[in-house]
Design a protein around this motif. Structure first.
Motif: not given
Length: 336
Positions: A271-273, A286-306
């Motif tokens: 609800q904070e987006h 640690l901290f909060t970031k506003n990434l511009g998405t709205t009502e985000t359900d899922g997220c995923e991350v990969f930390t290497g080179y693509l």
């Protein structure tokens, strides 16, 4: 690989703090037909530029969409005709029999009350049409699977899936299955029932830190709950953290992993987006970031080179406009 950002000594509630600057995504995917929900990233280890981001389109006539790293739909890898696919995950080198392993895509198909499993990247079914779950009580939405996460045990090299549901008991809310090789397909063996549930709303987001051996899941209006991942490691809840940093629904969870156990637990504050970042080792905010998405359900991350656009990792977040946002991870967190 990265330098953790030090939390401020005094942290106000996220919803009461100053408005955060909004970051822009590096790209936005093509649209799905209905309702995006949860992404997963499959890394092509032979050619990382041909990696695929999968995303659920959560509808009665839903799909698992496949996107390339430019956000374009890969139609030949997209699975359609699904009945409300909810959450999705991938795992690598899963044993099919004594001589064959494959990468796999796994997701819940809620309205058919089952888990689906496909090989990657050829998208061949490995589940004989689906594996039914939560059939012991067919009322009050106890039989409808939602969240799912898959991991390979460093202890015994077995592969496990942890599955949640729309509603369920206050204890033993989650089921853990061993993926058993069966020649040309996979069978599922229930090995554990565990996990507290407040009963306030539901549990959808599940993420597993395979290296450190922890399961995290979001009891949406309460906290992020933490348990040991191995099925024989005990069912005691290790912590219930983060409540004071969220507005209301605690949603998608992604684990950014770096060397020496460093990294982030990234959780959507729906609800904070925004997204709240917790230390991977201590689970401290640690901290909060506003990434511009709205009502985000899922997220995923990969930390290497693509590729050149995502040289230090990729963060993918669902956006409430039938699409997903892609971010160069180094623009969100400090890396080294």
């Amino acid at each position: 690989m990265k330098k953790l950002v030090i939390a401020l000594a005094s942290i106000a509630l996220v919803s009461c703090g100053p408005e955060l600057p909004q970051m822009k995504p590096d790209l936005i995917t093509e649209s799905t037909l209905h309702d995006t929900d949860d992404p997963a990233i499959w890394v092509n280890k032979e050619n990382t530029q041909e990696s695929i981001v999968f995303g659920t389109d959560k509808d009665t006539e839903g799909a698992i969409y496949a996107f390339d790293l430019e956000g374009k739909v890969i139609e030949k890898k997209t699975l359609r005709g699904l009945k409300r696919p909810n959450n999705v995950d991938v795992e690598y080198n899963v044993k099919i029999n004594d001589s064959v392993t494959t990468d796999v895509l796994m997701f819940t198909e809620r309205e058919r009350e089952q888990i689906r499993l496909f090989s990657l990247p050829d998208m061949k079914p490995l589940d004989q049409g689906g594996f039914k779950v939560f059939q012991e009580k067919r009322e009050n939405e106890w039989n409808l699977p939602m969240g799912i996460s898959i991991f390979k045990s460093p202890k015994n090299d077995k592969t496990y899936a942890v599955v949640g549901r729309k509603n369920g008991p206050k204890t033993n809310y989650l089921h853990q299955f061993e993926l058993v090789p069966a020649g040309d397909h996979i069978e599922f063996k229930l090995v554990r029932e565990f996990g507290n549930f407040s009963g306030e709303k539901e549990i959808e987001a599940i993420a597993i830190d395979e290296e450190l051996g922890y399961i995290y899941y979001a009891d949406e209006k309460i906290c992020v709950r933490k348990y040991k991942a191995e099925p024989d490691a005990g069912n005691e809840e290790l912590s219930c953290f983060g409540a004071e940093t969220f507005n209301r629904d605690i949603e998608g969870i992604a684990i950014a992993t770096y060397e020496n156990g460093e990294g982030y637990i990234i959780v959507s504050d729906q609800q904070e987006h925004t997204f709240n970042f917790f230390d991977r080792k201590t689970n401290e905010f640690l901290f909060t970031k506003n990434l511009g998405t709205t009502e985000t359900d899922g997220c995923e991350v990969f930390t290497g080179y693509l590729n050149e656009q995502f040289p230090n990792g990729l963060f993918v977040a669902m956006n409430d406009n039938k699409n997903f946002y892609f971010y160069d991870l180094s623009k969100i967190v400090e890396t080294k």
